[in-house]
Enzyme design. Structure first.
Site, PDB file in Angstrom:
ATOM      1  N   GLY A   1       0.841  -1.188   0.000  1.00  0.00           N
ATOM      2  CA  GLY A   1       0.000   0.000   0.000  1.00  0.00           C
ATOM      3  C   GLY A   1       0.874   1.235   0.000  1.00  0.00           C
ATOM      4  O   GLY A   1       2.040   1.182   0.397  1.00  0.00           O
TER       5      GLY A   1
ATOM      6  N   GLN B   1       3.097   9.955   1.313  1.00  0.00           N
ATOM      7  CA  GLN B   1       4.382   9.257   1.287  1.00  0.00           C
ATOM      8  C   GLN B   1       5.197   9.576   0.041  1.00  0.00           C
ATOM      9  O   GLN B   1       6.396   9.287  -0.005  1.00  0.00           O
ATOM     10  CB  GLN B   1       4.173   7.737   1.360  1.00  0.00           C
ATOM     11  CG  GLN B   1       3.630   7.271   2.709  1.00  0.00           C
ATOM     12  CD  GLN B   1       3.543   5.760   2.748  1.00  0.00           C
ATOM     13  OE1 GLN B   1       2.566   5.184   2.290  1.00  0.00           O
ATOM     14  NE2 GLN B   1       4.579   5.119   3.275  1.00  0.00           N
TER      15      GLN B   1
ATOM     16  N   CYS C   1       6.462   0.141   7.456  1.00  0.00           N
ATOM     17  CA  CYS C   1       6.015   1.261   6.641  1.00  0.00           C
ATOM     18  C   CYS C   1       7.173   1.686   5.766  1.00  0.00           C
ATOM     19  O   CYS C   1       8.302   1.785   6.245  1.00  0.00           O
ATOM     20  CB  CYS C   1       5.573   2.416   7.542  1.00  0.00           C
ATOM     21  SG  CYS C   1       4.986   3.843   6.628  1.00  0.00           S
ATOM     22  N   LEU C   2       6.895   1.929   4.506  1.00  0.00           N
ATOM     23  CA  LEU C   2       7.952   2.344   3.575  1.00  0.00           C
ATOM     24  C   LEU C   2       8.587   3.660   4.016  1.00  0.00           C
ATOM     25  O   LEU C   2       9.711   3.959   3.642  1.00  0.00           O
ATOM     26  CB  LEU C   2       7.373   2.471   2.161  1.00  0.00           C
ATOM     27  CG  LEU C   2       6.877   1.152   1.556  1.00  0.00           C
ATOM     28  CD1 LEU C   2       6.039   1.420   0.316  1.00  0.00           C
ATOM     29  CD2 LEU C   2       8.041   0.226   1.234  1.00  0.00           C
TER      30      LEU C   2
ATOM     31  N   HIS D   1      -4.114   1.324   7.834  1.00  0.00           N
ATOM     32  CA  HIS D   1      -2.749   1.886   7.831  1.00  0.00           C
ATOM     33  C   HIS D   1      -2.666   3.072   6.853  1.00  0.00           C
ATOM     34  O   HIS D   1      -2.138   4.134   7.191  1.00  0.00           O
ATOM     35  CB  HIS D   1      -1.761   0.773   7.441  1.00  0.00           C
ATOM     36  CG  HIS D   1      -0.318   1.196   7.375  1.00  0.00           C
ATOM     37  ND1 HIS D   1       0.647   0.712   8.232  1.00  0.00           N
ATOM     38  CD2 HIS D   1       0.325   2.038   6.522  1.00  0.00           C
ATOM     39  CE1 HIS D   1       1.814   1.257   7.925  1.00  0.00           C
ATOM     40  NE2 HIS D   1       1.651   2.061   6.885  1.00  0.00           N
ATOM     41  N   GLU D   2      -3.212   2.875   5.652  1.00  0.00           N
ATOM     42  CA  GLU D   2      -3.087   3.921   4.621  1.00  0.00           C
ATOM     43  C   GLU D   2      -3.973   5.127   4.935  1.00  0.00           C
ATOM     44  O   GLU D   2      -3.582   6.278   4.693  1.00  0.00           O
ATOM     45  CB  GLU D   2      -3.427   3.359   3.235  1.00  0.00           C
ATOM     46  CG  GLU D   2      -2.558   2.181   2.779  1.00  0.00           C
ATOM     47  CD  GLU D   2      -1.066   2.399   2.905  1.00  0.00           C
ATOM     48  OE1 GLU D   2      -0.610   3.559   2.857  1.00  0.00           O
ATOM     49  OE2 GLU D   2      -0.337   1.398   3.072  1.00  0.00           O
TER      50      GLU D   2
ATOM     51  N   HIS E   1      -2.293   7.385   7.278  1.00  0.00           N
ATOM     52  CA  HIS E   1      -1.322   8.276   6.612  1.00  0.00           C
ATOM     53  C   HIS E   1      -1.998   9.568   6.156  1.00  0.00           C
ATOM     54  O   HIS E   1      -1.400  10.645   6.214  1.00  0.00           O
ATOM     55  CB  HIS E   1      -0.718   7.595   5.375  1.00  0.00           C
ATOM     56  CG  HIS E   1       0.488   6.750   5.650  1.00  0.00           C
ATOM     57  ND1 HIS E   1       1.637   7.248   6.227  1.00  0.00           N
ATOM     58  CD2 HIS E   1       0.738   5.437   5.407  1.00  0.00           C
ATOM     59  CE1 HIS E   1       2.542   6.269   6.327  1.00  0.00           C
ATOM     60  NE2 HIS E   1       2.017   5.157   5.845  1.00  0.00           N
TER      61      HIS E   1
HETATM   62 NI    NI Z   1       2.957   3.273   5.767  1.00  0.00          NI
END
Ligand code: NI
Length: 190
Positions: free
Chosen positions: A46, A51, A89-90, A131-132, A135
């Site tokens: 995702g 991000q 998380c990226l 999660h997304e 963000h």
């Molecule tokens: Ni993340």
């Protein structure tokens, strides 16, 4: 299409509440296409627009072979929780902790043409949506940790040299994320 560089914790855009999308033109279509390509490139599950430095309410997802995007998402969560699973998380490379999430959620929003979409999700997909969507509200999964996990996460973030990591290329970073999380994710280990 293009691979976008991923913003790392410490970047204010990750702590900003993203704006609703109001312009459904070619720029939005390009953003969704680029985010999808970037997510695939890093083998992510995702990706949320903040991000990649865009403070708009857009996320893409890719779980169990199901890929898509949701714009201006609103979640209706179940009351029950799913078993805690490790999330990464990226934007916080190399870290992973178990996070409490609702068992199921219904994500309602629109697609890049402004057409209504509604996706009912359970388990990992529901986890990804939560999660997304976090963000988009400037929330990172580490904010949801408690006790020793929270202390360990904050310590690791303090000690990690994310400044250097930011200067690496996306592909190099993706490589290290992939090895940390077994090729997963937003990232959830597989
Ligand atoms: Ni993340």
């Amino acid at each position: 299409m293009a691979i976008l560089s991923i913003r790392i914790i410490g970047d204010p855009v990750l702590r900003t509440v993203a704006d609703p999308v109001t312009d459904f033109g070619p720029e939005l279509a390009k953003l969704v296409a680029d985010m999808t390509e970037t997510m695939e490139d890093v083998d992510g599950a995702g990706l949320a627009a903040p991000q990649v430095g865009v403070s708009q309410r857009v996320f893409t997802y890719r779980i169990g072979g199901v890929e898509g995007h949701i714009i201006n998402p609103v979640l209706e969560n179940s009351e029950d929780f799913q078993p805690d699973e490790v999330e990464g998380c990226l934007s916080i490379p190399g870290l992973g902790f178990p996070v409490r999430r609702f068992q199921a959620t219904k994500a309602t929003g629109v697609d890049l043409n402004g057409n209504p979409v509604s996706v009912e999700a359970e388990g990992m997909l529901a986890r990804c949506f939560q999660h997304e969507t976090d963000h988009l509200d400037g929330v990172l999964y580490t904010d949801r940790l408690e006790g020793d996990d929270r202390k360990a996460a904050l310590r690791a973030i303090r000690n990690a040299n994310y400044h250097d990591i930011t200067e690496q290329t996306t592909s190099k970073r993706a490589h290290s994320v992939g090895s940390s999380f077994g090729g997963g994710s937003f990232g959830v280990p597989e």
